[in-house]
Design an enzyme around this catalytic site. Sequence first.
Site, PDB file in Angstrom:
ATOM      1  N   ARG A  79      -2.696  -9.594  -3.011  1.00 50.96           N
ATOM      2  CA  ARG A  79      -3.903  -9.008  -2.396  1.00 50.96           C
ATOM      3  C   ARG A  79      -4.661  -8.111  -3.372  1.00 50.96           C
ATOM      4  O   ARG A  79      -4.097  -7.277  -4.054  1.00 50.96           O
ATOM      5  CB  ARG A  79      -3.497  -8.186  -1.165  1.00 50.96           C
ATOM      6  CG  ARG A  79      -4.684  -7.421  -0.593  1.00 50.96           C
ATOM      7  CD  ARG A  79      -4.472  -6.945   0.807  1.00 50.96           C
ATOM      8  NE  ARG A  79      -3.376  -6.015   0.953  1.00 50.96           N
ATOM      9  CZ  ARG A  79      -2.976  -5.557   2.127  1.00 50.96           C
ATOM     10  NH1 ARG A  79      -3.568  -5.970   3.239  1.00 50.96           N
ATOM     11  NH2 ARG A  79      -1.975  -4.709   2.200  1.00 50.96           N
TER      12      ARG A  79
ATOM     13  N   ARG B 282      -3.638  -2.411  -3.914  1.00 52.16           N
ATOM     14  CA  ARG B 282      -3.211  -1.229  -3.162  1.00 52.16           C
ATOM     15  C   ARG B 282      -1.879  -0.754  -3.716  1.00 52.16           C
ATOM     16  O   ARG B 282      -0.978  -1.545  -3.942  1.00 52.16           O
ATOM     17  CB  ARG B 282      -3.071  -1.576  -1.670  1.00 52.16           C
ATOM     18  CG  ARG B 282      -4.353  -1.342  -0.913  1.00 52.16           C
ATOM     19  CD  ARG B 282      -4.329  -1.879   0.498  1.00 52.16           C
ATOM     20  NE  ARG B 282      -3.206  -1.439   1.308  1.00 52.16           N
ATOM     21  CZ  ARG B 282      -3.089  -1.723   2.601  1.00 52.16           C
ATOM     22  NH1 ARG B 282      -4.038  -2.413   3.217  1.00 52.16           N
ATOM     23  NH2 ARG B 282      -2.052  -1.311   3.280  1.00 52.16           N
TER      24      ARG B 282
HETATM   25  P1  G5P Z   1      -2.672  -0.508   6.930  1.00 48.54           P
HETATM   26  O1  G5P Z   1      -3.788  -0.517   5.969  1.00 48.54           O
HETATM   27  O2  G5P Z   1      -2.970  -0.758   8.356  1.00 48.54           O
HETATM   28  P2  G5P Z   1      -0.613  -2.482   7.133  1.00 48.54           P
HETATM   29  O3  G5P Z   1       0.578  -2.362   6.269  1.00 48.54           O
HETATM   30  O4  G5P Z   1      -0.364  -2.374   8.563  1.00 48.54           O
HETATM   31  O5  G5P Z   1      -1.601  -1.517   6.408  1.00 48.54           O
HETATM   32  P3  G5P Z   1      -2.163  -4.390   5.942  1.00 48.54           P
HETATM   33  O6  G5P Z   1      -1.347  -4.300   4.685  1.00 48.54           O
HETATM   34  O7  G5P Z   1      -3.542  -3.816   5.947  1.00 48.54           O
HETATM   35  O8  G5P Z   1      -1.332  -3.838   7.105  1.00 48.54           O
HETATM   36  P4  G5P Z   1      -3.057  -6.699   7.378  1.00 48.54           P
HETATM   37  O9  G5P Z   1      -4.365  -6.056   7.625  1.00 48.54           O
HETATM   38  O10 G5P Z   1      -2.184  -6.999   8.551  1.00 48.54           O
HETATM   39  O11 G5P Z   1      -2.206  -5.939   6.294  1.00 48.54           O
HETATM   40  O12 G5P Z   1      -3.235  -8.068   6.598  1.00 48.54           O
HETATM   41  P5  G5P Z   1      -4.497  -8.623   5.747  1.00 48.54           P
HETATM   42  O13 G5P Z   1      -5.000  -7.605   4.795  1.00 48.54           O
HETATM   43  O14 G5P Z   1      -5.457  -9.296   6.659  1.00 48.54           O
HETATM   44  O15 G5P Z   1      -3.733  -9.802   4.954  1.00 48.54           O
HETATM   45  C1  G5P Z   1      -2.812  -9.485   3.922  1.00 48.54           C
HETATM   46  C2  G5P Z   1      -3.105 -10.383   2.699  1.00 48.54           C
HETATM   47  O16 G5P Z   1      -2.812 -11.732   3.044  1.00 48.54           O
HETATM   48  C3  G5P Z   1      -4.562 -10.374   2.229  1.00 48.54           C
HETATM   49  O17 G5P Z   1      -4.614 -10.492   0.821  1.00 48.54           O
HETATM   50  C4  G5P Z   1      -5.158 -11.625   2.875  1.00 48.54           C
HETATM   51  O18 G5P Z   1      -6.272 -12.147   2.142  1.00 48.54           O
HETATM   52  C5  G5P Z   1      -3.950 -12.567   2.821  1.00 48.54           C
HETATM   53  N1  G5P Z   1      -3.938 -13.550   3.895  1.00 48.54           N
HETATM   54  C6  G5P Z   1      -4.289 -13.378   5.199  1.00 48.54           C
HETATM   55  N2  G5P Z   1      -4.132 -14.520   5.884  1.00 48.54           N
HETATM   56  C7  G5P Z   1      -3.649 -15.444   5.005  1.00 48.54           C
HETATM   57  C8  G5P Z   1      -3.282 -16.823   5.104  1.00 48.54           C
HETATM   58  O19 G5P Z   1      -3.379 -17.459   6.166  1.00 48.54           O
HETATM   59  N3  G5P Z   1      -2.811 -17.427   3.973  1.00 48.54           N
HETATM   60  C9  G5P Z   1      -2.690 -16.760   2.783  1.00 48.54           C
HETATM   61  N4  G5P Z   1      -2.228 -17.423   1.718  1.00 48.54           N
HETATM   62  N5  G5P Z   1      -3.036 -15.454   2.640  1.00 48.54           N
HETATM   63  C10 G5P Z   1      -3.517 -14.809   3.729  1.00 48.54           C
HETATM   64  O20 G5P Z   1      -1.871   0.846   6.808  1.00 48.54           O
HETATM   65  C11 G5P Z   1      -1.519   1.334   5.534  1.00 48.54           C
HETATM   66  C12 G5P Z   1      -0.694   2.589   5.697  1.00 48.54           C
HETATM   67  O21 G5P Z   1      -1.466   3.583   6.386  1.00 48.54           O
HETATM   68  C13 G5P Z   1      -0.654   4.330   7.276  1.00 48.54           C
HETATM   69  C14 G5P Z   1       0.789   3.872   7.009  1.00 48.54           C
HETATM   70  O22 G5P Z   1       1.324   4.656   5.991  1.00 48.54           O
HETATM   71  C15 G5P Z   1       0.571   2.420   6.535  1.00 48.54           C
HETATM   72  O23 G5P Z   1       1.674   1.953   5.769  1.00 48.54           O
HETATM   73  N6  G5P Z   1      -1.054   4.062   8.655  1.00 48.54           N
HETATM   74  C16 G5P Z   1      -0.526   4.676   9.725  1.00 48.54           C
HETATM   75  N7  G5P Z   1       0.442   5.629   9.832  1.00 48.54           N
HETATM   76  C17 G5P Z   1       0.768   6.035  11.088  1.00 48.54           C
HETATM   77  N8  G5P Z   1       0.191   5.521  12.206  1.00 48.54           N
HETATM   78  C18 G5P Z   1      -0.781   4.573  12.141  1.00 48.54           C
HETATM   79  N9  G5P Z   1      -1.337   4.087  13.281  1.00 48.54           N
HETATM   80  C19 G5P Z   1      -1.182   4.117  10.857  1.00 48.54           C
HETATM   81  N10 G5P Z   1      -2.094   3.204  10.422  1.00 48.54           N
HETATM   82  C20 G5P Z   1      -2.010   3.186   9.092  1.00 48.54           C
HETATM   83 MG    MG Z   2      -5.169  -4.146   7.110  1.00 47.19          MG
END
Ligand code: G5P
Ligand code: MG
Length: 218
Positions: free
Chosen positions: A123, A156
């Site tokens: 990513r 990231r």
């Molecule tokens: P975030 O930012 O919410 P996460 O860990 O929950 O982080 P993240 O990493 O943002 O979730 P996502 O949004 O679920 O992932 O997934 P995405 O970005 O769409 O897809 C991931 C990758 O896969 C991308 O590169 C995309 O292009 C690719 N991809 C998607 N679909 C496909 C596919 O079909 N095929 C392929 N090949 N690739 C694909 O939170 C970050 C941190 O903030 C804090 C925490 O510390 C957390 O760890 N936080 C909180 N803390 C407490 N409470 C809360 N409510 C919090 N919210 C955030």
């Molecule tokens: Mg996300």
Amino acid sequence: MRPYVALLIGAPGGGKGTIGKYIVRDFDFRHVSTGDLLRQNIAMESPAGKEAAHFIARGRLVPDLIIIELVATELRRGAQRLLLDGFPRTAPQAASLDASTPVAAAINLDIPHAVIVERLGNRWIHGPSGRTYSYDFSPPKVRGIDDETGDLLIQREDDEPSTVEARLRTYREQTRPVVDHYRKRGILASFEGTESKVIYDAVKRFLDSDIRRHAAQP
Ligand code: G5P
Ligand code: MG
């Protein structure tokens, strides 16, 4: 008309941001990602951002009080259709949301963890906006460059493999109970798979019918 509030939950890297973008494209939702909000606060060096940064870097959840306050500000801004991405992730966050906001649906993305680890290594993001790319699945027009601003893309810090493992552990321990909470309330819609585009076809059908059901309720 009563607002329609939907949640996007599921493991880190499960495609919440990607599927959220498709939902916004096809339905008139305001998309609020707590991860994006936190990264914006870190970039602005706000008090919340300064406190959150070291939790995020370690793959741990940011303290509930900070998150609940950030989301409360977003809820006060209102929207006819609101999509909360990555919130709630703990039982106290879910309780606080229950107390303030009727939730129509919790959309749970159930993706195998091995697929997630591989995806997150690929990513690339545009920091200020949160726009997300990966070279195999959603490449930018020019490698390494954001399509809209021409800025350099970055990875990231929390996508480093050992931090991804920590985030998946945190998810299993703290967020799975939240999924069960919405299952018990009868508003959980779970989608399994490995490809976001295929999963989204099912999510879209679900939203088409659930938004109609919600509008028809007295
Ligand atoms: P975030 O930012 O919410 P996460 O860990 O929950 O982080 P993240 O990493 O943002 O979730 P996502 O949004 O679920 O992932 O997934 P995405 O970005 O769409 O897809 C991931 C990758 O896969 C991308 O590169 C995309 O292009 C690719 N991809 C998607 N679909 C496909 C596919 O079909 N095929 C392929 N090949 N690739 C694909 O939170 C970050 C941190 O903030 C804090 C925490 O510390 C957390 O760890 N936080 C909180 N803390 C407490 N409470 C809360 N409510 C919090 N919210 C955030
Ligand atoms: Mg996300």
